[in-house]
Design an enzyme around this catalytic site. Structure first.
Site, short mmCIF file in Angstrom:
data_model
loop_
_atom_site.label_atom_id
_atom_site.label_comp_id
_atom_site.label_asym_id
_atom_site.label_seq_id
_atom_site.Cartn_x
_atom_site.Cartn_y
_atom_site.Cartn_z
N HIS A 1 35.54 30.77 29.87
CA HIS A 1 35.68 31.53 31.12
C HIS A 1 34.72 32.72 31.05
O HIS A 1 34.39 33.21 29.97
CB HIS A 1 37.13 32.01 31.21
CG HIS A 1 37.52 32.62 32.51
ND1 HIS A 1 37.20 33.91 32.85
CD2 HIS A 1 38.26 32.14 33.55
CE1 HIS A 1 37.70 34.20 34.04
NE2 HIS A 1 38.34 33.13 34.49
N ASP B 1 41.22 33.22 23.06
CA ASP B 1 41.61 33.44 24.45
C ASP B 1 42.76 32.48 24.76
O ASP B 1 42.56 31.28 24.90
CB ASP B 1 40.41 33.18 25.37
CG ASP B 1 40.76 33.23 26.85
OD1 ASP B 1 41.95 33.36 27.19
OD2 ASP B 1 39.84 33.12 27.68
N GLN C 1 45.26 30.21 28.87
CA GLN C 1 45.71 28.90 29.35
C GLN C 1 46.63 28.18 28.37
O GLN C 1 47.11 27.09 28.68
CB GLN C 1 44.50 28.02 29.67
CG GLN C 1 43.59 28.54 30.76
CD GLN C 1 44.26 28.61 32.12
OE1 GLN C 1 45.23 27.89 32.39
NE2 GLN C 1 43.77 29.47 32.99
N LYS D 1 50.02 34.28 34.43
CA LYS D 1 49.86 32.83 34.30
C LYS D 1 51.08 32.18 33.66
O LYS D 1 51.12 30.96 33.51
CB LYS D 1 48.60 32.52 33.48
CG LYS D 1 47.30 32.94 34.16
CD LYS D 1 46.09 32.55 33.35
CE LYS D 1 44.80 33.16 33.89
NZ LYS D 1 44.41 32.63 35.20
N CYS E 1 35.06 30.35 37.45
CA CYS E 1 34.59 31.40 36.53
C CYS E 1 34.08 30.79 35.23
O CYS E 1 34.35 31.32 34.13
CB CYS E 1 35.67 32.42 36.26
SG CYS E 1 36.16 33.36 37.70
#
Length: 408
Positions: free
Chosen positions: A124, A201, A204, A227, A367
């Site tokens: 991203h 990261d 997700q 999220k 993104c």
């Protein structure tokens, strides 16, 4: 079959009863943000109504009560990611700010001109642009691990890309476009054999799978509340205490100071050194309630349900002529995300027409423009799932795509 009672779960999310253009809302944009259950909304409203006061600073009852809720939320997050110490949990505005914090503080204190940061081709922008900004400021070099045509990392290139100049590896746990679940444990092990720290990261992954930062042995882990059924504007940076102690503050102001004189400032202990200004203490409470909500079902049940949906979606989409699904073709290697295009239909046209049918999907480059360049496309249509989605909604998506395809 999933053990979750999805019809009962959906009652916790009143927005799912909405109609869009006279049709039932089918919300399949969960990788962008999830809807919020009543338990989260009620808890935040209750705090604003009855416990609203600035934290840490006041001796009065409301301030102490708000502080207790805020710090209880930090402990709840520590348990959620299985961190060893509460000092290792830093509240941020989201994954983006968490990565920017590390980029700024790490590069300032640990990197020199010519040193390298290694990311991946599927990142991203939040895990690309902060490093590029540091490259412009400090002359560091940003390199990337390439991907295969079917959406996996080319890990055969990893060892050749690592050198004495590699100071940090930053990698998405799960791709927000391809859904690829990356082998972060293997990458961390390889990096640590060379003394290289790793930032993961987790934007997700945190909503969909158990996170154990000690088992992963990652040095930093970032994720967002919105999220994972929590409020917007709140996120978390986990960092190993040894690294957080080394890094300088990211921002200056109230809360993060020990003592200020005209000559110099000394800084607070962890985690407050990195939390300048009034925190969003109501959102931290909301995040804690979102974690409670998720864990009331258990990640095993959530993963089973979401993998069933992902597999079913891919199977049904593959019955549509001229469809191209990006990333791993096995649902076991994907995480609740399916990105696709149909023939020569522009992704924006497909998304716009699906919207008129009440179906909310994401379109565009997500993104992740370097990834789009690698795939040779301008964007995709992306359907992404949460625990409240159903096979009937997948059927509505597939029927909508089939109808739009026939129009073209």
């Amino acid at each position: 079959m999933s053990s979750l009672d999805i019809n009962q779960i959906r009652k916790d999310f009143p927005i799912l009863e909405r109609e869009v253009y006279g049709r039932p809302l089918v919300y399949l944009d969960n990788a962008a943000t999830t809807q919020k259950p009543l338990s989260v909304l009620d808890a935040m409203r209750e705090e604003y109504l009855n416990v609203n006061a600035n934290v840490h600073r006041g001796v009065h009852y409301l301030s102490q009560q708000a502080t207790d809720l805020h710090e209880a939320a930090r402990e709840r997050v520590r348990q959620f990611v299985h961190a060893e110490k509460i000092e290792e949990i830093i509240f941020t505005r989201g994954t983006t700010e968490a990565i920017n914090l590390v980029a700024s503080s790490f590069c300032e204190s640990q990197m020199q001109e010519g040193d390298e940061v290694l990311v991946t081709e599927m990142e991203h922008h939040s895990n690309i642009v902060p490093w590029q900004l540091q490259a412009q400021k400090r002359g560091i070099v940003v390199k990337h691990i390439p991907i295969t045509d079917d959406g996996y990392l080319e890990l055969s290139t990893l060892n050749s890309q690592l050198s004495t100049k590699t100071k940090l590896i930053c990698i998405a746990h799960v791709s927000n476009v391809l859904g690829t679940i990356n082998p972060v444990e293997d990458i961390i092990k390889t990096a640590h054999e060379r003394g290289i720290p790793v930032l993961v990261d987790g934007a997700q992954s945190a909503p969909h799978m158990t996170i154990d930062v000690q088992a992963l042995d990652c040095d930093f882990f970032a994720f967002s509340g919105h999220k994972m059924y929590g409020p917007t504007g709140i996120g978390v940076l986990y960092g190993k205490e040894e690294w957080l102690e080394k890094l300088p503050p990211y921002q200056g102001g109230g809360e993060m100071i020990d003592k200020v004189t005209w000559e110099k400032t000394t800084f607070e202990r962890l985690p407050f050194k990195f939390e300048a200004g009034t925190p969003d203490y109501v959102a931290t409470h909301g995040l804690a309630k979102a974690i409670d909500y998720i864990e009331s079902f258990g990640f095993e049940a959530i993963q089973q349900h979401e993998q069933e949906l992902t597999r079913y979606c891919m199977e049904q989409l593959q019955t549509i002529p001229d469809i191209h699904i990006y990333g791993p073709q096995q649902s076991i290697a994907k995480d609740a995300v399916v990105s696709f295009n149909v023939g020569n239909i522009h992704h924006l046209d497909m998304g716009t027409l699906l919207d008129r049918l009440g179906i909310a999907v994401r379109t565009g480059h997500h993104c992740a423009q370097p990834l789009m360049d690698r795939l040779g496309i301008s964007g995709t249509v992306r359907a992404s799932f949460a625990l409240y989605n159903t096979k009937e909604e997948v059927d509505a998506l597939v029927a909508g795509i089939r109808r739009i395809s026939q129009m073209f």
